[in-house]
Motif scaffolding. Structure first.
Motif, PDB file in Angstrom:
ATOM      1  N   UNK A 192       0.836  -1.197   0.000  1.00  0.00           N
ATOM      2  CA  UNK A 192       0.000   0.000   0.000  1.00  0.00           C
ATOM      3  C   UNK A 192       0.869   1.245   0.000  1.00  0.00           C
ATOM      4  N   UNK A 193       1.932   1.246   0.793  1.00  0.00           N
ATOM      5  CA  UNK A 193       2.853   2.382   0.820  1.00  0.00           C
ATOM      6  C   UNK A 193       3.505   2.577  -0.546  1.00  0.00           C
ATOM      7  N   UNK A 194       3.903   1.499  -1.177  1.00  0.00           N
ATOM      8  CA  UNK A 194       4.496   1.581  -2.512  1.00  0.00           C
ATOM      9  C   UNK A 194       3.502   2.157  -3.516  1.00  0.00           C
ATOM     10  N   UNK A 195       2.248   1.740  -3.422  1.00  0.00           N
ATOM     11  CA  UNK A 195       1.214   2.248  -4.324  1.00  0.00           C
ATOM     12  C   UNK A 195       0.976   3.733  -4.092  1.00  0.00           C
ATOM     13  N   UNK A 196       0.962   4.156  -2.826  1.00  0.00           N
ATOM     14  CA  UNK A 196       0.809   5.582  -2.514  1.00  0.00           C
ATOM     15  C   UNK A 196       1.941   6.375  -3.136  1.00  0.00           C
ATOM     16  N   UNK A 197       3.168   5.902  -2.983  1.00  0.00           N
ATOM     17  CA  UNK A 197       4.328   6.603  -3.563  1.00  0.00           C
ATOM     18  C   UNK A 197       4.248   6.633  -5.088  1.00  0.00           C
ATOM     19  N   UNK A 198       3.780   5.547  -5.681  1.00  0.00           N
ATOM     20  CA  UNK A 198       3.597   5.495  -7.136  1.00  0.00           C
ATOM     21  C   UNK A 198       2.665   6.611  -7.593  1.00  0.00           C
ATOM     22  N   UNK A 199       1.502   6.713  -6.942  1.00  0.00           N
ATOM     23  CA  UNK A 199       0.520   7.720  -7.356  1.00  0.00           C
ATOM     24  C   UNK A 199       0.986   9.135  -7.043  1.00  0.00           C
ATOM     25  N   UNK A 200       1.719   9.329  -5.957  1.00  0.00           N
ATOM     26  CA  UNK A 200       2.235  10.673  -5.637  1.00  0.00           C
ATOM     27  C   UNK A 200       3.239  11.129  -6.687  1.00  0.00           C
ATOM     28  N   UNK A 201       4.032  10.194  -7.215  1.00  0.00           N
ATOM     29  CA  UNK A 201       4.989  10.540  -8.269  1.00  0.00           C
ATOM     30  C   UNK A 201       4.284  10.753  -9.604  1.00  0.00           C
ATOM     31  N   UNK A 202       3.309   9.927  -9.865  1.00  0.00           N
ATOM     32  CA  UNK A 202       2.611   9.976 -11.151  1.00  0.00           C
ATOM     33  C   UNK A 202       1.644  11.152 -11.260  1.00  0.00           C
ATOM     34  N   UNK A 203       0.983  11.483 -10.156  1.00  0.00           N
ATOM     35  CA  UNK A 203      -0.012  12.563 -10.148  1.00  0.00           C
ATOM     36  C   UNK A 203       0.234  13.479  -8.955  1.00  0.00           C
ATOM     37  N   UNK A 204       1.318  14.258  -9.008  1.00  0.00           N
ATOM     38  CA  UNK A 204       1.639  15.150  -7.877  1.00  0.00           C
ATOM     39  C   UNK A 204       0.632  16.294  -7.764  1.00  0.00           C
TER      40      UNK A 204
END
Length: 74
Positions: free
Chosen positions: A13-25
């Protein structure tokens, strides 16, 4: 998609959160607004931290949470 039961770890879940924060800042630095996918996963992440759990059953996630997570587990 995945055989049930399927546990999703807090690390996933943490990895997914970081993915989306990078992809859609956030659009503006002075207004840090999380995208919908990050907000959905942040709810689950916060509950896991609060309860001290290390995983959650995939079947307990709502549609938005499953979609946000599935895009990062491929």
């Amino acid at each position: 998609m995945y055989p049930q039961p399927f546990a999703v770890t807090i690390a996933q879940i943490e990895s997914a959160i970081n993915h989306w924060r990078e992809r859609r800042p956030a659009a503006a630095e002075d207004q840090p607004v999380l995208c919908a996918e990050t907000r959905a996963l942040a709810d689950v992440y916060g509950l896991l931290i609060y309860s001290g759990a290390t995983s959650v059953e995939y079947s307990t996630l709502n549609a938005g949470q499953r979609d946000a997570l599935a895009a990062t587990l491929r």
